[in-house]
Structures are given as structure tokens and as C-alpha cells.
Design a protein around this motif. Structure first.
Motif, PDB file in Angstrom:
ATOM      1  N   ALA A   2       6.299 -34.322 -10.929  1.00  0.00           N
ATOM      2  CA  ALA A   2       5.325 -34.435 -12.027  1.00  0.00           C
ATOM      3  C   ALA A   2       3.980 -33.872 -11.585  1.00  0.00           C
ATOM      4  O   ALA A   2       3.589 -34.040 -10.427  1.00  0.00           O
ATOM      5  N   LYS A   3       3.318 -33.201 -12.496  1.00  0.00           N
ATOM      6  CA  LYS A   3       2.000 -32.638 -12.193  1.00  0.00           C
ATOM      7  C   LYS A   3       1.014 -33.785 -12.012  1.00  0.00           C
ATOM      8  O   LYS A   3       1.016 -34.724 -12.822  1.00  0.00           O
ATOM      9  N   PRO A   4       0.189 -33.746 -10.963  1.00  0.00           N
ATOM     10  CA  PRO A   4      -0.792 -34.836 -10.833  1.00  0.00           C
ATOM     11  C   PRO A   4      -1.817 -34.773 -11.971  1.00  0.00           C
ATOM     12  O   PRO A   4      -1.982 -33.741 -12.599  1.00  0.00           O
ATOM     13  N   HIS A   5      -2.462 -35.880 -12.194  1.00  0.00           N
ATOM     14  CA  HIS A   5      -3.466 -35.972 -13.254  1.00  0.00           C
ATOM     15  C   HIS A   5      -4.551 -34.914 -13.131  1.00  0.00           C
ATOM     16  O   HIS A   5      -4.965 -34.322 -14.093  1.00  0.00           O
ATOM     17  N   PHE A   6      -5.036 -34.747 -11.902  1.00  0.00           N
ATOM     18  CA  PHE A   6      -6.181 -33.855 -11.692  1.00  0.00           C
ATOM     19  C   PHE A   6      -5.828 -32.732 -10.736  1.00  0.00           C
ATOM     20  O   PHE A   6      -5.106 -32.933  -9.774  1.00  0.00           O
ATOM     21  N   GLN A   7      -6.389 -31.591 -11.021  1.00  0.00           N
ATOM     22  CA  GLN A   7      -6.252 -30.458 -10.108  1.00  0.00           C
ATOM     23  C   GLN A   7      -7.641 -29.897  -9.871  1.00  0.00           C
ATOM     24  O   GLN A   7      -8.527 -30.104 -10.700  1.00  0.00           O
ATOM     25  N   ALA A   8      -7.797 -29.175  -8.774  1.00  0.00           N
ATOM     26  CA  ALA A   8      -9.097 -28.537  -8.530  1.00  0.00           C
ATOM     27  C   ALA A   8      -9.420 -27.638  -9.718  1.00  0.00           C
ATOM     28  O   ALA A   8      -8.541 -27.001 -10.285  1.00  0.00           O
ATOM     29  N   LEU A   9     -10.679 -27.596 -10.107  1.00  0.00           N
ATOM     30  CA  LEU A   9     -11.089 -26.840 -11.290  1.00  0.00           C
ATOM     31  C   LEU A   9     -10.819 -25.352 -11.115  1.00  0.00           C
ATOM     32  O   LEU A   9     -10.790 -24.844  -9.989  1.00  0.00           O
ATOM     33  N   ARG A  10     -10.659 -24.674 -12.251  1.00  0.00           N
ATOM     34  CA  ARG A  10     -10.442 -23.224 -12.245  1.00  0.00           C
ATOM     35  C   ARG A  10     -11.526 -22.521 -11.415  1.00  0.00           C
ATOM     36  O   ARG A  10     -12.711 -22.818 -11.578  1.00  0.00           O
ATOM     37  N   GLY A  11     -11.079 -21.650 -10.551  1.00  0.00           N
ATOM     38  CA  GLY A  11     -12.054 -20.914  -9.754  1.00  0.00           C
ATOM     39  C   GLY A  11     -12.514 -21.659  -8.509  1.00  0.00           C
ATOM     40  O   GLY A  11     -13.382 -21.172  -7.787  1.00  0.00           O
ATOM     41  N   THR A  12     -11.949 -22.865  -8.278  1.00  0.00           N
ATOM     42  CA  THR A  12     -12.270 -23.594  -7.039  1.00  0.00           C
ATOM     43  C   THR A  12     -10.964 -23.826  -6.278  1.00  0.00           C
ATOM     44  O   THR A  12      -9.892 -23.810  -6.888  1.00  0.00           O
ATOM     45  N   ARG A  13     -11.061 -24.026  -4.982  1.00  0.00           N
ATOM     46  CA  ARG A  13      -9.841 -24.156  -4.180  1.00  0.00           C
ATOM     47  C   ARG A  13      -9.996 -25.225  -3.126  1.00  0.00           C
ATOM     48  O   ARG A  13     -11.092 -25.446  -2.615  1.00  0.00           O
ATOM     49  N   ASP A  14      -8.880 -25.854  -2.795  1.00  0.00           N
ATOM     50  CA  ASP A  14      -8.856 -26.690  -1.596  1.00  0.00           C
ATOM     51  C   ASP A  14      -8.446 -25.782  -0.457  1.00  0.00           C
ATOM     52  O   ASP A  14      -7.481 -25.033  -0.587  1.00  0.00           O
ATOM     53  N   VAL A  15      -9.162 -25.830   0.615  1.00  0.00           N
ATOM     54  CA  VAL A  15      -8.760 -25.033   1.781  1.00  0.00           C
ATOM     55  C   VAL A  15      -8.158 -25.994   2.789  1.00  0.00           C
ATOM     56  O   VAL A  15      -8.846 -26.862   3.326  1.00  0.00           O
ATOM     57  N   LEU A  16      -6.868 -25.860   3.004  1.00  0.00           N
ATOM     58  CA  LEU A  16      -6.174 -26.773   3.891  1.00  0.00           C
ATOM     59  C   LEU A  16      -6.008 -26.157   5.279  1.00  0.00           C
ATOM     60  O   LEU A  16      -6.130 -24.951   5.445  1.00  0.00           O
ATOM     61  N   SER A  17      -5.705 -26.995   6.228  1.00  0.00           N
ATOM     62  CA  SER A  17      -5.445 -26.561   7.595  1.00  0.00           C
ATOM     63  C   SER A  17      -4.136 -25.756   7.621  1.00  0.00           C
ATOM     64  O   SER A  17      -3.195 -26.112   6.923  1.00  0.00           O
ATOM     65  N   PRO A  18      -4.011 -24.675   8.363  1.00  0.00           N
ATOM     66  CA  PRO A  18      -4.969 -24.171   9.354  1.00  0.00           C
ATOM     67  C   PRO A  18      -5.971 -23.151   8.789  1.00  0.00           C
ATOM     68  O   PRO A  18      -6.793 -22.638   9.529  1.00  0.00           O
ATOM     69  N   GLU A  19      -5.882 -22.839   7.458  1.00  0.00           N
ATOM     70  CA  GLU A  19      -6.821 -21.860   6.898  1.00  0.00           C
ATOM     71  C   GLU A  19      -8.258 -22.368   7.041  1.00  0.00           C
ATOM     72  O   GLU A  19      -9.193 -21.596   7.251  1.00  0.00           O
ATOM     73  N   SER A  20      -8.442 -23.691   6.920  1.00  0.00           N
ATOM     74  CA  SER A  20      -9.789 -24.248   7.057  1.00  0.00           C
ATOM     75  C   SER A  20     -10.322 -24.025   8.474  1.00  0.00           C
ATOM     76  O   SER A  20     -11.501 -23.711   8.662  1.00  0.00           O
ATOM     77  N   GLU A  21      -9.428 -24.167   9.477  1.00  0.00           N
ATOM     78  CA  GLU A  21      -9.874 -23.891  10.862  1.00  0.00           C
ATOM     79  C   GLU A  21     -10.211 -22.409  11.031  1.00  0.00           C
ATOM     80  O   GLU A  21     -11.128 -22.044  11.759  1.00  0.00           O
ATOM     81  N   ARG A  22      -9.456 -21.581  10.330  1.00  0.00           N
ATOM     82  CA  ARG A  22      -9.722 -20.142  10.403  1.00  0.00           C
ATOM     83  C   ARG A  22     -11.103 -19.836   9.819  1.00  0.00           C
ATOM     84  O   ARG A  22     -11.878 -19.058  10.385  1.00  0.00           O
ATOM     85  N   GLN A  23     -11.423 -20.478   8.701  1.00  0.00           N
ATOM     86  CA  GLN A  23     -12.756 -20.296   8.100  1.00  0.00           C
ATOM     87  C   GLN A  23     -13.841 -20.725   9.073  1.00  0.00           C
ATOM     88  O   GLN A  23     -14.873 -20.085   9.202  1.00  0.00           O
ATOM     89  N   ARG A  24     -13.590 -21.858   9.730  1.00  0.00           N
ATOM     90  CA  ARG A  24     -14.606 -22.360  10.659  1.00  0.00           C
ATOM     91  C   ARG A  24     -14.784 -21.395  11.831  1.00  0.00           C
ATOM     92  O   ARG A  24     -15.891 -21.188  12.311  1.00  0.00           O
ATOM     93  N   GLU A  25     -13.681 -20.838  12.288  1.00  0.00           N
ATOM     94  CA  GLU A  25     -13.779 -19.869  13.395  1.00  0.00           C
ATOM     95  C   GLU A  25     -14.527 -18.614  12.971  1.00  0.00           C
ATOM     96  O   GLU A  25     -15.279 -18.039  13.751  1.00  0.00           O
ATOM     97  N   LEU A  26     -14.290 -18.211  11.717  1.00  0.00           N
ATOM     98  CA  LEU A  26     -15.011 -17.030  11.210  1.00  0.00           C
ATOM     99  C   LEU A  26     -16.517 -17.299  11.234  1.00  0.00           C
ATOM    100  O   LEU A  26     -17.307 -16.461  11.671  1.00  0.00           O
ATOM    101  N   VAL A  27     -16.897 -18.495  10.793  1.00  0.00           N
ATOM    102  CA  VAL A  27     -18.320 -18.851  10.817  1.00  0.00           C
ATOM    103  C   VAL A  27     -18.816 -18.856  12.265  1.00  0.00           C
ATOM    104  O   VAL A  27     -19.931 -18.399  12.552  1.00  0.00           O
ATOM    105  N   ALA A  28     -17.969 -19.331  13.193  1.00  0.00           N
ATOM    106  CA  ALA A  28     -18.379 -19.369  14.605  1.00  0.00           C
ATOM    107  C   ALA A  28     -18.598 -17.956  15.151  1.00  0.00           C
ATOM    108  O   ALA A  28     -19.533 -17.719  15.926  1.00  0.00           O
ATOM    109  N   VAL A  29     -17.754 -17.017  14.742  1.00  0.00           N
ATOM    110  CA  VAL A  29     -17.914 -15.624  15.192  1.00  0.00           C
ATOM    111  C   VAL A  29     -19.238 -15.072  14.651  1.00  0.00           C
ATOM    112  O   VAL A  29     -19.994 -14.408  15.359  1.00  0.00           O
TER     113      VAL A  29
END
Ligand code: HAM
Length: 421
Positions: A2-29
């Protein structure tokens, strides 16, 4: 499911691991490039008085059509920042730091755009701003910083586009000629461009609409109207980039999507991405922005690079993969859980990455989790080990088998083995 009640709004995203760690590393670079070049970080609020961004430009869609603005409970007009340059200039005027002031930043921006691949309503940027000098060598420094950042990520398919929009007199003369040209062809322009023409003829050059293309192609170019000072400024920028071996294309119609630019503007385009969203980042000079925000005239230049788009380009070029999250060791406790708690804590306090299972699972189930974790070693405590005061260390990657180690020596044993593997 079943679809959950709420989803992230259009045009917004949840960034989950390991992509979130990748983003953090990009900022570190990026942060490392900034540190090497003498930039300090600024962390400014995500929302500001609406007026801060209105100065970014009345013919800028980012401001007129895309801004998230609202009234707060005190009746104040507020905007979620659509970009950071105006915020940084506001902060500069508020704190009056010594110049040249070199600041870098990272964080989310908000624009109510039509979402598509590489275009979101909440997205992240990394960027820098330099206030208080119009030395063209600063332009070179800023452009080179972005370039070296892409190199550090391993990107190869990036093209640097540069242009100059002139300033003062040259700008006025050019605008006159451009407006005359556009007026002459007014009837053939798109409705949107006719509207833009009223407010800022230069932004018509930014139009992507096919009916505008031939008129834009025939428009006069800034280079023919530059004052001596503006031409010399641009020359120094180009020579500087050449000295550093940074190839660039002069793109006379590169005006960029914001009204505040003067003189040098630039963009980094990726050949690995769809043309519609191929701008990885960009920036330019904004020598009049401080004054329009009520401060004393202060030249400035900066850049902002889109984090998500840069990572899409990295995907397309198969570079800068997500970092591994595999722990050094996976702790398996077959005696109820307390040993696992103690052992994991000891290992973690010693600086090792240790994960473990919960829920009193069987040896087989815990070994499966250990394998899935990617850990190099399992540290196993069963009833026998507990009685003997030992831990069994099993090699999960190679075939060096398993050995019993004194409980007191487990940290140094895992350290030793990790260093070897
Ligand atoms: P901008 O060109 O509006 O410039 O944005 C810079 C970069 O942010 C773009 O090249 C793109 O990679 C990314 N970006 C923009 N909008 C979106 C979106 N909706 N979704 C995903 N990524 C996006 C500025 O923001 C200026 N403040 C740059 C600057 C700094 N100029 C002087 N200093």
C-alpha cells in the motif's frame, strides 16, 4: 504494498545512504579546494527577508516566478533562499569584515521550478563569493577553483564557457544597440521574450524558445561595445586561465539566469548530461549588488555549483563512486546480546567501525548479516569463547580461516588485521 499516506513533495527527494555519504564527500572535496585557496565557511540562514532576494533581479524568473515566499506569524515577508549570493552579500554588509572577504558555502536552495532529471525544487549548491576587489586575478582564482574541483572528482567532460557583460558605459551602449535590435524584431519574438524585453533586454539572449533563436543569433555582441577597461579586465581573465592550462570557450550570448551580473560570467557545462540540464554550475561578477542591497559600492564575484547535477555527471562518467560503508568488523554474539554490546563498544571506542546483529538471531542468520555488511572480519562470541575469555575472529573475505584471540587483545588484533587487508 500500500502507498504510504505521505511522500516527499514533488521536486524534493530523500537522499539515502550511501548516496548521502557521497554527497557529503563531494562537499568535503569542495571544502578542501576552498581551504587550500584561503576561503572560510559561511553558514547563513535558509530563510531571509524577501527584500534580500528581490534585489537579485526583477526580470529573473527565479525571483518573479519561482520563489518560495510566505508571511510568517509576525506578518513579515520571508523567502526560502533561491540562491546564496544575495544572502552572502547581505551578511557581508551586516558584519563588515575586512576585504577581500573570501567565503565558501554549501546547502539547500529552493526554487519552484518544473521538476525533471537534474532539476528539483529543493537542491544543493556548493559555492564561493569574494567581496571587496575587482582585480581580474580573483576572477581567475574563482573560475580555477571550480575547475580544479571538477578535476578532483575525476570529471573530464566539462567545458568552461566564459563571457563578459561589461559594466557602466559599455553596458549602456550595448544595451541600447541590443534593445534597438530586439525592438526591430519585436513582432517575431515569443510572448515571454517580449515581456522580458520590457524589463531587461539582455535576458532575452537567455531564451531557449525556438522562435527567438534566429533573433538572438543575429543580435549584437557585447565584445564590440566593451570599454577599454572592461576589455582589459576580460583579457587578464583569459590570459590567467590560459596560464593555468584551463581551456575555455568564449560564449558571447552567455548571460546567465540572474540579473546582478556585470563583467565576467561563466558556466561549466557537462557533455555527459542532457543539454537541457547540462549546466553543472556557474557564476560571475556582481559589482553592483552590494549597493543595490543598501551598502557602499563593493565589487564581488562568485560561483555556485549544483551538487545533484555534478553527481549525475559523475554517474555518467563513472567517476567518484559512493564510498564504502562496510564496517571493519561484524560482531556476532551467541550468548544473548550483552557480549555483543560490550565488544562493539570497545571496538568503536578504539576507532574501528563495528556493526552487530540484534534480536538474538541464530549463528547462520548473523553470519549472513555479517557477509551482507561487507565487513572484512567477524568477531564471534559463543558460550565456549565466553567461558574461555576469548573471541573467535573469522576472515570473511580471504581464506585465512579463524583464530581464537584473548578477549583483552581483540582491539589490537582487529587493528592489525585491518591494516594488513
Ligand atoms: P545558478 O546558475 O542559478 O547560479 O545556479 C548554479 C547551479 O545550481 C546551476 O548551474 C545548477 O547546477 C544548480 N541548479 C540551479 N537550479 C537548480 C535546480 N532547480 N535543480 C538542481 N540544480 C539546480 C546561482 O545560483 C548564483 N548564485 C551563482 C553565483 C554565485 N553567481 C555569483 N556567485
Amino acid at each position: 504494498m500500500a502507498k504510504p499516506h505521505f511522500q516527499a513533495l514533488r521536486g524534493t527527494r530523500d537522499v539515502l545512504s550511501p548516496e548521502s555519504e557521497r554527497q557529503r564527500e563531494l562537499v568535503a572535496v569542495f571544502a578542501e579546494q576552498c581551504r587550500r585557496a584561503g576561503y572560510g565557511q559561511i553558514v547563513s540562514p535558509i530563510f531571509e527577508d524577501l527584500g534580500v532576494f528581490l534585489r537579485v533581479g526583477e526580470s529573473t524568473e527565479i525571483v518573479t516566478k519561482e520563489m518560495y515566499e510566505f508571511e510568517d506569524r509576525d506578518g513579515r515577508r520571508i523567502a526560502l533562499r533561491p540562491e546564496l549570493t544575495a544572502s552572502v552579500v547581505r551578511a557581508f554588509l551586516q558584519h563588515n569584515p575586512t576585504v577581500p572577504w573570501k567565503a565558501w558555502y554549501e546547502g539547500p536552495q529552493f526554487r519552484h521550478e518544473r521538476p525533471q532529471a537534474g532539476r528539483y525544487r529543493q537542491f544543493s549548491q556548493v559555492g564561493v563569493e569574494v567581496l571587496g576587489t575587482d582585480d581580474p586575478h580573483v576572477d581567475v582564482e574563482v573560475i580555477a577553483l571550480g575547475w580544479r574541483f571538477y578535476e578532483a572528482l575525476g570529471l573530464r567532460d566539462v567545458t568552461l564557457l566564459i563571457n563578459t557583460l561589461g559594466d557602466g558605459d559599455s553596458r549602456q551602449r550595448y544595451l541600447g544597440a541590443l534593445a534597438a535590435h530586439l525592438e526591430e524584431h519585436r513582432g517575431d519574438l515569443s510572448d515571454a521574450s517580449r515581456e522580458t524585453l520590457e524589463r531587461n533586454p539582455m535576458r532575452v539572449l537567455d531564451s531557449k524558445r525556438p522562435e527567438d533563436a534566429p533573433i538572438v543569433a543575429g543580435a549584437p555582441v557585447m565584445a564590440d561595445f566593451l570599454s577599454e577597461a572592461d576589455a582589459e579586465h576580460f583579457d587578464v581573465v583569459r590570459r590567467g586561465l590560459e596560464r593555468l592550462g584551463i581551456g575555455h570557450e568564449i560564449t558571447p550570448r552567455l548571460v546567465r539566469g540572474l540579473d546582478y551580473y556585470t563583467r565576467t560570467t561563466f558556466e561549466y557545462a557537462s557533455a555527459a548530461l542532457d543539454t537541457a540540464q547540462n549546466a553543472l554550475g556557474g557564476g560571475g561578477r556582481y559589482d553592483g549588488l552590494a549597493e543595490s542591497l543598501g551598502g557602499k559600492p563593493t565589487p564581488g564575484i562568485g560561483l555556485a555549483l549544483g551538487v545533484e547535477r555534478t553527481l549525475l555527471a559523475c554517474d555518467a562518467e563513472s567517476v567518484f563512486p559512493a564510498p564504502s560503508l562496510a564496517p571493519d568488523v561484524f560482531v556476532i554474539d551467541l550468548t544473548g546480546g550483552d557480549e555483543g554490546t560490550d565488544l562493539s563498544d570497545d571496538l568503536r571506542q578504539a576507532g574501528l567501525a563495528a556493526d552487530r546483529a540484534f534480536d538474538g538471531r541464530s549463528l547462520k542468520a548473523q553470519m549472513k548479516l555479517a557477509d551482507r555488511s561487507g565487513a572484512a572480519f567477524a568477531a564471534i562470541v559463543g558460550e565456549d569463547e565466553l567461558a574461555a575469555g576469548t573471541v573467535t575472529v573469522r576472515d570473511l573475505r580471504g581464506d585465512s580461516g579463524q583464530t581464537a584471540v584473548d578477549r583483552a587483545d581483540i582491539v589490537s588484533e582487529i587493528r592489525k588485521r585491518s591494516a594488513r587487508s
